[in-house]
Design a protein around this motif. Structure first.
Motif, PDB file in Angstrom:
ATOM      1  N   ALA A 234       0.836  -1.211   0.000  1.00 18.73           N
ATOM      2  CA  ALA A 234       0.000   0.000   0.000  1.00 18.73           C
ATOM      3  C   ALA A 234       0.868   1.258   0.000  1.00 18.73           C
ATOM      4  CB  ALA A 234      -0.938  -0.010   1.206  1.00 18.73           C
ATOM      5  N   LEU A 235       1.864   1.305   0.891  1.00 19.50           N
ATOM      6  CA  LEU A 235       2.704   2.493   0.987  1.00 19.50           C
ATOM      7  C   LEU A 235       3.571   2.659  -0.254  1.00 19.50           C
ATOM      8  CD1 LEU A 235       3.606   4.932   2.562  1.00 19.50           C
ATOM      9  CD2 LEU A 235       5.192   3.489   3.861  1.00 19.50           C
ATOM     10  N   ALA A 236       4.077   1.552  -0.771  1.00 25.69           N
ATOM     11  CA  ALA A 236       4.857   1.638  -2.017  1.00 25.69           C
ATOM     12  C   ALA A 236       3.994   2.186  -3.147  1.00 25.69           C
ATOM     13  CB  ALA A 236       5.412   0.266  -2.385  1.00 25.69           C
ATOM     14  N   GLU A 472      12.130  11.808   7.867  1.00 27.78           N
ATOM     15  CA  GLU A 472      13.398  11.391   7.281  1.00 27.78           C
ATOM     16  C   GLU A 472      13.261  10.042   6.580  1.00 27.78           C
ATOM     17  OE1 GLU A 472      17.288  11.646   6.045  1.00 27.78           O
ATOM     18  OE2 GLU A 472      15.920  13.169   6.827  1.00 27.78           O
ATOM     19  N   ILE A 473      12.469   9.153   7.169  1.00 25.64           N
ATOM     20  CA  ILE A 473      12.202   7.885   6.494  1.00 25.64           C
ATOM     21  C   ILE A 473      11.547   8.145   5.145  1.00 25.64           C
ATOM     22  CG2 ILE A 473      10.780   5.784   6.591  1.00 25.64           C
ATOM     23  CD1 ILE A 473      11.237   5.868   9.686  1.00 25.64           C
ATOM     24  N   LEU A 474      10.570   9.047   5.124  1.00 23.28           N
ATOM     25  CA  LEU A 474       9.894   9.381   3.866  1.00 23.28           C
ATOM     26  C   LEU A 474      10.848  10.035   2.874  1.00 23.28           C
ATOM     27  CD1 LEU A 474       6.471  10.650   5.208  1.00 23.28           C
ATOM     28  CD2 LEU A 474       6.824   8.727   3.657  1.00 23.28           C
ATOM     29  N   ARG A 475      11.719  10.899   3.376  1.00 24.95           N
ATOM     30  CA  ARG A 475      12.696  11.551   2.492  1.00 24.95           C
ATOM     31  C   ARG A 475      13.517  10.498   1.755  1.00 24.95           C
ATOM     32  NH1 ARG A 475      17.338  15.715   4.829  1.00 24.95           N
ATOM     33  NH2 ARG A 475      18.502  16.063   2.897  1.00 24.95           N
ATOM     34  N   ARG A 485      14.225   3.197  -7.997  1.00 24.83           N
ATOM     35  CA  ARG A 485      14.537   2.010  -7.204  1.00 24.83           C
ATOM     36  C   ARG A 485      13.240   1.366  -6.687  1.00 24.83           C
ATOM     37  NH1 ARG A 485      19.690   3.250  -5.066  1.00 24.83           N
ATOM     38  NH2 ARG A 485      20.901   4.187  -6.769  1.00 24.83           N
ATOM     39  N   PRO A 486      13.174   0.050  -6.651  1.00 24.64           N
ATOM     40  CA  PRO A 486      11.952  -0.613  -6.155  1.00 24.64           C
ATOM     41  C   PRO A 486      11.840  -0.493  -4.635  1.00 24.64           C
ATOM     42  CG  PRO A 486      13.643  -2.240  -6.668  1.00 24.64           C
ATOM     43  CD  PRO A 486      14.179  -0.917  -7.138  1.00 24.64           C
ATOM     44  N   LEU A 487      10.613  -0.439  -4.156  1.00 26.48           N
ATOM     45  CA  LEU A 487      10.338  -0.393  -2.719  1.00 26.48           C
ATOM     46  C   LEU A 487       9.715  -1.721  -2.300  1.00 26.48           C
ATOM     47  CD1 LEU A 487       8.804   3.196  -2.403  1.00 26.48           C
ATOM     48  CD2 LEU A 487      11.174   2.497  -2.018  1.00 26.48           C
ATOM     49  N   SER A 488      10.242  -2.289  -1.248  1.00 25.54           N
ATOM     50  CA  SER A 488       9.753  -3.580  -0.761  1.00 25.54           C
ATOM     51  C   SER A 488       9.633  -3.529   0.753  1.00 25.54           C
ATOM     52  CB  SER A 488      10.734  -4.691  -1.153  1.00 25.54           C
ATOM     53  OG  SER A 488      11.982  -4.476  -0.491  1.00 25.54           O
ATOM     54  N   THR A 489       9.071  -4.582   1.319  1.00 16.31           N
ATOM     55  CA  THR A 489       8.960  -4.661   2.779  1.00 16.31           C
ATOM     56  C   THR A 489      10.327  -4.506   3.420  1.00 16.31           C
ATOM     57  OG1 THR A 489       7.102  -6.189   2.516  1.00 16.31           O
ATOM     58  CG2 THR A 489       8.107  -6.047   4.697  1.00 16.31           C
ATOM     59  N   GLU A 490      11.320  -5.165   2.859  1.00 16.40           N
ATOM     60  CA  GLU A 490      12.653  -5.115   3.449  1.00 16.40           C
ATOM     61  C   GLU A 490      13.254  -3.718   3.349  1.00 16.40           C
ATOM     62  OE1 GLU A 490      15.668  -6.446   5.745  1.00 16.40           O
ATOM     63  OE2 GLU A 490      13.760  -7.427   5.269  1.00 16.40           O
ATOM     64  N   VAL A 491      12.982  -3.014   2.270  1.00 13.26           N
ATOM     65  CA  VAL A 491      13.466  -1.635   2.140  1.00 13.26           C
ATOM     66  C   VAL A 491      12.847  -0.758   3.222  1.00 13.26           C
ATOM     67  CG1 VAL A 491      13.390   0.442   0.687  1.00 13.26           C
ATOM     68  CG2 VAL A 491      14.007  -1.763  -0.313  1.00 13.26           C
ATOM     69  N   PHE A 492      11.557  -0.914   3.458  1.00  9.61           N
ATOM     70  CA  PHE A 492      10.900  -0.142   4.515  1.00  9.61           C
ATOM     71  C   PHE A 492      11.505  -0.464   5.878  1.00  9.61           C
ATOM     72  CE2 PHE A 492       7.073  -0.171   1.553  1.00  9.61           C
ATOM     73  CZ  PHE A 492       7.252   1.142   1.169  1.00  9.61           C
ATOM     74  N   LEU A 516       9.493  -2.011  12.109  1.00  4.55           N
ATOM     75  CA  LEU A 516       8.080  -1.807  11.769  1.00  4.55           C
ATOM     76  C   LEU A 516       7.608  -0.396  12.091  1.00  4.55           C
ATOM     77  CD1 LEU A 516       6.585  -5.193  13.080  1.00  4.55           C
ATOM     78  CD2 LEU A 516       7.472  -4.660  10.807  1.00  4.55           C
ATOM     79  N   TYR A 517       8.536   0.482  12.348  1.00  5.43           N
ATOM     80  CA  TYR A 517       8.218   1.861  12.730  1.00  5.43           C
ATOM     81  C   TYR A 517       7.340   2.548  11.692  1.00  5.43           C
ATOM     82  CZ  TYR A 517       9.525   6.416  14.875  1.00  5.43           C
ATOM     83  OH  TYR A 517       9.538   7.636  15.508  1.00  5.43           O
TER      84      TYR A 517
END
Length: 608
Positions: A234-236, A472-475, A485-492, A516-517
């Motif tokens: 969802a977030l990706a 900063e996480i969003l940045r 770049r792809p976004l995945s669970t592990e990237v988050f 999980l922040y």
């Protein structure tokens, strides 16, 4: 004990939605009017017969009627959904409201497209007309969009898909508000306490009961974990959708679009370049971190924490047993705290309590958060209240929004309503400062004063630490997506851990809760919104100091700024009360204020 059902919440703990709509049936009637109004606006906007200013005036006035109706129907539906997200009726109301808003958005885009088709010199001449001058705020925003506007058909297609674009945040709200289950936690006395991510954030992490904090924290981790892959998708989707939109609209980067494009509804753009975002982030995170690490070391020593976890980062140094309050006591405190801001403030706040603008009951199915939303009758505040001092600060925060929205909505036409995120958190956090100032002024001794300072640090932690680490996480996530770049669970997970590790250093042991922040707040689905808290709290910190110093002339200036808070640019609003928020100095001044509070606490808990 498990949380009570919505049906068991006493009326006095709920808001009165009847001024909006006397019944669900009246709401249904209003919602059913929206498609016809939207169709009429589309018809008039698409007409090629705009020959005089009167043609534009008719469309703008029709848009006022449509937008007022949409704001009110959405407020009613959202309020019912916030009460109990598991209610089928509330979900149905939300679904109908979202469909109506989608149609309203399409009609609004037809109007904007028609205005953009007018030659610039024609529009400039028409804007001198007495009936059009009052729409200057709206027309200026439309003019600013010209450079990033697609062809009419493309804009209409995007407007038609607006409801689908909001699906990721809807998935998050449904998952956290309705589907997730969290086991009850046990406090130090063995009592069972219901847990939600919101309760952890607002109440439990600020408890002095270490066993309770840790057990509840683990409950939230266990509840979030099964949904991490779903919410990562969802977030990706949200982030990658923003990147695609920025490219379609020919922005230099996704950060330019997020700073300059409206967020939807009445939330407008930050209206500053991305460099402002980067400047605030760099100053806050790098210069605040040493102070917060110092405070964590003091906490570790006083509380004898060998392996402090993320949930220990807000724990008070001593139990704040005297801070428990009834709602009536919270009301009295908030009204007293607002007195230095003048009678306009206190009059609005008294109305909010007396006329039941506030839903403060805690029950199963509560929306995961607190908010204040505008309507044509008055604002509505959602702030579940558990009696802790943090609840009082959150309630004060939302009531600060209520004062702002009340004044601004009374001063602006619905078409003009646009609240910049960069300014909107200033009046809310100012109320938190006023509450702290009142408590400090009435503190009986140094220990009582220190307790207030600890509670004040909850606010600074929430807005300067929680929200800035989110920002900063969003940045970093948006930067990755902007580079393809792809976004995945592990990237988050890795990005969250990296940001928290850089901020806290070795002072906190980062476990799966750090990974999980990114799942703990809905703000990740709101673009660059989290960083605006640092801007708002910085401004309000300085304003509160000036109010405390007795700057009575500031009251009139501040009320005028709040009344204009839906029109002028945020930096202009700040300048109107003597604040240059586009420079690093105000942020450094606020950080020094935080450092001074920690100095005071170190003195008390070292000499004591």
């Amino acid at each position: 004990m498990p949380l009570r059902a919505r049906s068991d919440v006493p009326e006095q703990e709920t808001w009165d939605l009847r001024p909006l709509f006397p019944s669900v049936e009246d709401w249904e009637t209003a919602v059913e009017r929206i498609p016809a109004l939207a169709e009429e606006l589309i018809k008039q906007s698409d007409s090629q017969e705009w020959r005089t200013p009167k043609d534009l005036v008719r469309c703008l006035q029709l848009h006022d009627e449509l937008r007022r109706l949409c704001i009110n129907t959405d407020r009613y539906a959202m309020s019912r959904f916030a009460e109990d997200a598991t209610s089928n009726e509330a979900q149905t109301l939300m679904g109908k409201a979202q469909l109506a808003l989608q149609r309203c958005g399409e009609a609004s885009e037809h109007l904007r497209a028609a205005i953009r088709r007018l030659p610039t010199n024609t529009l400039a001449a028409w804007r001198q007309d007495a009936e059009i001058v009052v729409y200057a705020t709206y027309l200026e925003r439309v003019e600013q969009e010209r450079a990033h506007t697609l062809h009419d058909e493309a804009e209409r297609a995007l407007a038609a898909l607006a409801g689908n674009i909001g699906v990721p945040s809807g998935v998050y709200e449904a998952a956290t508000g309705a589907d997730m289950r969290f086991r009850n936690a046990h406090d130090g006395s063995g009592n069972e306490v219901a847990v939600t991510p919101f309760a952890l954030l607002m109440n439990i992490e600020t408890s002095a009961d270490t066993k309770f904090r840790h057990d509840a924290y683990q409950s939230v981790i266990d509840g979030l974990r099964p949904y991490q892959h779903t919410l990562a998708r969802a977030l990706a989707g949200k982030i990658q959708g923003d990147v695609a939109a920025a490219r379609l609209r020919n922005y230099d980067s996704v950060f330019h679009m997020l700073q300059m494009a409206d967020m939807g509804g009445t939330i407008s753009a930050n209206q500053v370049d991305p460099e402002h975002y980067f400047m605030v982030q760099d100053v806050m995170l790098k210069e605040l971190a040493p102070h917060m690490r110092r405070y964590m070391r003091l906490r570790k020593r006083v509380l004898n924490l060998d392996r402090p976890l993320l949930c220990d980062a807000k724990a008070p140094l001593v139990p704040l047993s005297g801070a428990q309050m009834s709602f009536a006591q919270a009301r009295s405190l908030i009204l007293k705290a607002a007195e230095p801001l003048g009678s306009v403030y206190t009059d609005i706040l008294e109305r909010a309590f007396d006329e039941r603008w506030i839903y403060w009951g805690r029950n199963a199915g509560n929306w995961n958060g607190a908010f204040c939303g505008e309507s044509s009758v008055h604002p509505y505040v959602f702030s579940p209240f558990g009696g802790g001092m943090y609840d009082v600060f959150v309630l004060g925060h939302e009531l600060g929004h209520a004062v702002h929205l009340s004044l601004a909505c009374a001063s602006e036409l619905p078409t003009n309503l646009a609240f910049s995120c960069l300014f909107i958190e200033t009046p809310s956090t100012l109320m938190e400062h006023m509450i702290a100032n009142r408590l400090i002024a009435t503190a009986a001794d140094a220990t009582s004063r220190a307790q207030v300072r600890m509670m004040q640090m909850f606010t600074f932690h929430h807005d300067f630490v929680t929200h800035q680490t989110e920002a900063e996480i969003l940045r970093r996530l948006y930067s990755l997506a902007d580079k393809g770049r792809p976004l995945s669970t592990e990237v988050f997970r890795q990005t969250s851990r990296q940001v928290l590790s850089e901020f806290w250093g070795d002072e906190i042991e980062l476990d799966e809760g750090a990974d999980l922040y990114w799942m703990r707040q809905p703000h990740y689905y709101m673009g660059l919104y989290p960083y605006t808290y640092a801007v708002g709290l910085t401004a309000s910190t300085i304003l509160a100091e000036r109010f405390a110093a007795g700057e009575t002339a500031l009251i009139e200036d501040w009320i005028r700024v709040l009344s204009e808070g839906a029109g002028k640019s945020p930096l202009a609003l700040f300048r109107a009360v003597g604040l240059d928020m586009d420079t690093p100095e105000p942020y450094r001044r606020a950080i020094r204020h935080v450092g001074a509070i920690i100095d005071e606490l170190e003195t008390v808990f070292t000499t004591g």
